[in-house]
Scaffold this active site. Structure first.
Site, short mmCIF file in Angstrom:
data_model
loop_
_atom_site.label_atom_id
_atom_site.label_comp_id
_atom_site.label_asym_id
_atom_site.label_seq_id
_atom_site.Cartn_x
_atom_site.Cartn_y
_atom_site.Cartn_z
N GLY A 113 83.84 112.97 74.27
CA GLY A 113 83.49 113.98 74.92
C GLY A 113 83.74 114.15 76.46
N GLY A 127 82.89 116.62 78.81
CA GLY A 127 82.07 117.77 79.57
C GLY A 127 81.53 117.01 80.82
N LYS A 166 61.10 118.87 73.85
CA LYS A 166 62.23 119.35 73.79
C LYS A 166 62.33 120.70 73.08
CE LYS A 166 66.58 117.86 74.66
NZ LYS A 166 67.02 117.14 75.81
N VAL A 212 78.89 115.45 81.38
CA VAL A 212 78.57 113.94 81.53
C VAL A 212 79.70 113.16 81.24
CG1 VAL A 212 77.23 112.20 80.30
CG2 VAL A 212 76.16 114.41 80.71
#
Length: 354
Positions: A183, A185, A81, A187
């Site tokens: 959330g 967004g 990452k 996804v």
């Protein structure tokens, strides 16, 4: 920077590298957790961290999560990452992306990057001008996998929620099932649309309240304030924003028998999975249920390395295997009394030789 090897989230990482480029203003951290199964694959997060320790924690935790995610998805990839510390003004310049691409190239393929929070497909195209170790690039034709991983992540989560509802509630249909989605967004919004198509009753929340309200109108859903969504009475709480929300306070507020969503590192610390289990809450380990995106971009990358397009049907075949992995984890958890997060971790650790 603090000595990273003394941090609580350090887990015998193979590499933790600070990248600085004065000319472009780039400050980034690249972390490789394991390359036991292949090159460390995982996205790049572009985020403003007021405290550098938060950036380090993200890099350490997210890279470990990618090791587990890729292993449990059956991919020949390790875990890595990167986090780019966004300037306070949020500026993202071509020079900064080029410098980051050079840093990825300097690792000679040990790390393969892709999109994450704050990074778009166009940014990955810019990075790819400096290195070939990039996935999630635009593709031509509806039959090719790759590009934005968000829709594939959402589809995997949708399949996982259906499996959780079947396991915990004994229902084969989502019709009438009440889901609180945190959330909205790329996804979370995708998950909400798929749930709505199956007749689920939705409550939506986002720090961008206008975005949540717009989607709610589209889907005939309710909305809740960001600070209220975790306490909504529902059948499924689906976290699809940032992680570490399942802490002592957050778990105490839950009024749902299932937690299943796409946010990375939902459990704030070890032991919080057991707290969920003690309350009788079924938890879908995040890196298992949200693997759809990495499945897409990893298969795209591997196919491109071989000079071939990636058939989207191969991605779809892998996505529908997510419920089976979750069911295996839950059955073992039910049989042993060990929380589902620990069961999943042990499976993943075995796969990566730990």
């Amino acid at each position: 920077m603090t000595a990273f090897w003394t941090e609580a989230d350090f887990d015998d990482h193979e590499l933790v590298q600070l990248v600085r480029d004065r000319a472009s203003g780039l400050t980034a951290i690249i972390a490789l957790h394991s390359t036991h199964l292949g090159p460390g694959a995982g996205g790049t997060r572009f985020w403003h961290y007021p405290d550098g320790k938060d950036a380090l924690r993200d890099a350490l935790r997210l890279s470990r999560g990618m090791s587990y995610k890729n292993a449990m998805a059956g991919l020949p990839m390790g875990g890595g990452k990167a986090v780019i510390l966004a300037p306070e003004n949020g500026g993202k310049t071509p020079e900064l992306l080029a410098a980051f691409g050079d840093a990825v190239e300097a690792l000679h393929g040990r790390y393969v990057t892709a999109e994450d929070v704050g990074i778009a497909e166009a940014d990955m195209v810019a990075v790819s001008r400096r290195t070939n170790y990039v996935s999630g690039l635009p593709v031509k034709g509806a039959d090719s996998a790759g590009g934005d991983p968000g829709p594939f992540t959402a589809m995997g989560i949708f399949h996982g929620i259906k499996a959780a509802v079947r396991h915990k509630l004994g229902k084969d249909s989502l019709a009438g099932v009440r889901v609180a989605v945190q959330g909205t967004g790329s996804v979370g919004g995708g998950v909400a649309r798929l749930l709505a198509q199956e007749g689920a009753r939705l409550v939506l929340s986002d720090i961008n309240q206008d975005r949540a309200a717009t989607l709610a109108r589209e889907l005939d859903a309710e909305t809740a304030a960001p600070d209220a969504i975790m306490g909504i009475a529902c059948d499924v709480f689906s976290p699809n924003a940032l992680g570490a929300i399942l802490d002592d306070e957050g778990i105490a507020r839950l009024d749902a028998p299932i937690v299943a969503g796409g946010a990375n590192n939902q459990l704030a610390r070890a032991g919080h999975g057991q707290q969920l289990a003690d309350r009788g809450i079924l938890y879908a380990p995040d890196y298992v249920i949200n693997a759809g995106g990495i499945i897409s971009v990893a298969l795209e990358y591997l196919a491109r390395q071989n000079g071939q397009p990636c058939d989207i049907n191969e991605v779809r075949k892998r996505l529908v295997q997510i419920p089976g992995r979750l069911e295996e984890i839950w059955q073992q958890s039910d049989a042993t009394g060990v929380s589902s997060d620990v069961v999943a971790d042990r499976m993943a650790q075995t796969l990566i030789g730990r």
